[in-house]
Write an enzyme that holds these catalytic residues in place. Structure first.
Site, PDB file in Angstrom:
ATOM      1  N   ASP A 222       0.833  -1.197   0.000  1.00 48.29           N
ATOM      2  CA  ASP A 222       0.000   0.000   0.000  1.00 48.29           C
ATOM      3  C   ASP A 222       0.870   1.249   0.000  1.00 48.29           C
ATOM      4  OD1 ASP A 222      -1.972   1.956   0.467  1.00 48.29           O
ATOM      5  OD2 ASP A 222      -3.126   0.602   1.742  1.00 48.29           O
ATOM      6  N   GLU A 274     -10.288   3.408  -2.006  1.00 56.23           N
ATOM      7  CA  GLU A 274     -10.596   3.502  -0.574  1.00 56.23           C
ATOM      8  C   GLU A 274     -11.086   4.890  -0.185  1.00 56.23           C
ATOM      9  OE1 GLU A 274      -7.664   3.857   3.314  1.00 56.23           O
ATOM     10  OE2 GLU A 274      -7.206   2.374   1.786  1.00 56.23           O
ATOM     11  N   HIS A 324     -12.320  -1.765   1.387  1.00 56.43           N
ATOM     12  CA  HIS A 324     -11.393  -1.385   2.448  1.00 56.43           C
ATOM     13  C   HIS A 324     -11.966  -1.868   3.773  1.00 56.43           C
ATOM     14  CE1 HIS A 324      -9.828   1.860   5.316  1.00 56.43           C
ATOM     15  NE2 HIS A 324      -8.762   1.167   4.958  1.00 56.43           N
TER      16      HIS A 324
END
Length: 396
Positions: A222, A274, A324
């Site tokens: 990420d 997200e 998410h």
């Protein structure tokens, strides 16, 4: 049946910890400024010698029949907006008319199509789903399509674990693999303004985790919207041989063109969304062909109702949809109803779920890397207030 009360409940307590709850922070967009890059502050609470102090706000929607639907926890700013701006749209209304209430809330927030206003609408929507499930005596996944499988695999999202100590990274990667998680996601600590030293540290993280878990195991990484096209291009070229399943939130969410350019350049699949909101926001990403994995947050993008619409549009383009993991309970109901082809995993944000589910009577916790449903009516938002130091109704 009508909505008679909309309450915000505040619970506080301390999570016992052995050392700091958060071992490490992730790279953030504001890290381009050096005064923020070196800070180790974390959200969700305050570390003290006794543990990690947390405050949680839960939304409760009650009907004149005495049914209560619940959602949360939500930030205090979101609780305030629900109480001051959305409550007048809910009192005296039919709680089963979810599409009407969503549309009215959305149309009322003319400057709030994203951000805090949409978080507030999301919480109301989830609380209404919880209420409907309780009204019908059914778990919500049975109301939105029924289960496609008996259980959902969970991947371990390693936010907050140390990434700068290779020995500790290796230990944790093996630990969570051996717990049965079929995949893990790790978070980069450095962005473009940390120079080549930071870039090499990011690559070292990928190498360390891959070497620890071996080849036949899914790993994701990420970037948390903190990089740019040139940096991610350089990073992706250096880690491609380690075969990440995806790179996530490679640039800030409004940079759809940046996502598309990276999708064209990289051999690693791209995930994101997200921090995007509503079906209209996600349409930009999907129509541009910028994503391989779509990641709406049910408590941010517009609620469970809106997530189902986003997923319908995304899967029509044969994209993977893995929300998410900010609300394990609501997300499990979504995941259970989706095709395993389009939703192969559910994210288990290990440390955040410890905070968000601390006051839940029946938290959603993977066993051997797998999440299993219950037949509890609603979403599963009963509270265990015995764990709270204080419990009070606020903003009523």
């Amino acid at each position: 049946m009508i909505i008679s009360q909309v309450r915000l409940r505040r619970l506080t307590s301390t999570i016992p910890t052995d050392g700091d709850y958060w071992e490490e922070r992730l790279v953030r967009p504001i890290d381009v400024y050096p005064e923020y890059r070196s800070r180790d502050d974390h959200e969700g609470g305050v570390q003290t010698p006794d543990g990690f102090e947390i405050t949680a706000h839960f939304l409760e929607i009650e009907t004149d029949d005495g049914l209560v639907g619940r959602a949360g926890p939500v930030p205090e700013t979101v609780a305030w907006l629900v109480a001051r701006e959305l409550r007048p749209l809910l009192i005296g209304r039919d709680p089963i008319a979810g599409e009407k209430l969503w549309d009215q809330m959305h149309r009322s927030q003319v400057h709030g199509r994203q951000g805090i206003s949409m978080l507030a609408i999301s919480a109301v929507d989830c609380a209404l789903w919880d209420l409907r499930g309780r009204w019908l005596g059914q778990p919500v996944y049975r109301l939105i399509g029924g289960p496609t499988r008996e259980a959902v695999p969970a991947y371990a999202s390693m936010l907050g674990f140390s990434v700068r100590d290779p020995d500790l990274v290796r230990k944790r990667a093996l630990e969570y693999r051996d717990l049965g998680y079929p995949a893990q996601k790790w978070f980069f600590r450095y962005g473009p303004t940390s120079g080549y030293e930071g870039l090499h540290a990011n690559v070292d993280l990928v190498r360390t985790v891959r070497d620890a878990v071996g080849d036949d195991y899914d790993l994701m990484f990420d970037c948390w919207q903190s990089m740019d096209v040139s940096y991610v291009t350089a990073l992706a070229s250096r880690i491609a041989s380690y075969r990440p399943r995806w790179l996530e939130e490679v640039v800030m969410p409004d940079r759809v063109d940046g996502y598309r350019r990276l999708w064209d350049r990289c051999t690693i699949p791209i995930a994101g969304g997200e921090h995007e909101y509503t079906r209209w926001g996600f349409r930009r990403f999907i129509d541009s062909g910028a994503l391989d994995v779509v990641q709406p947050d049910i408590y941010w993008c517009g609620g469970l109702s809106e997530t189902l619409k986003i997923a319908a549009y995304a899967t029509a383009h044969d994209l993977v949809v893995i929300p998410h993991g900010h609300s394990a309970a609501a997300t499990l109901h979504f995941s259970l109803t989706q095709s395993p082809m389009h939703t192969p995993f559910q994210e288990d944000l290990v440390k955040w779920n410890g905070i968000h589910q601390f006051f839940l009577a029946d938290p959603v916790v993977p066993v051997a890397g797998t999440l299993r449903p219950t037949d509890t009516p609603g979403i599963g938002m009963d509270l265990d207030t015995s764990r709270a130091t204080t419990d009070e109704i606020v903003l009523e």
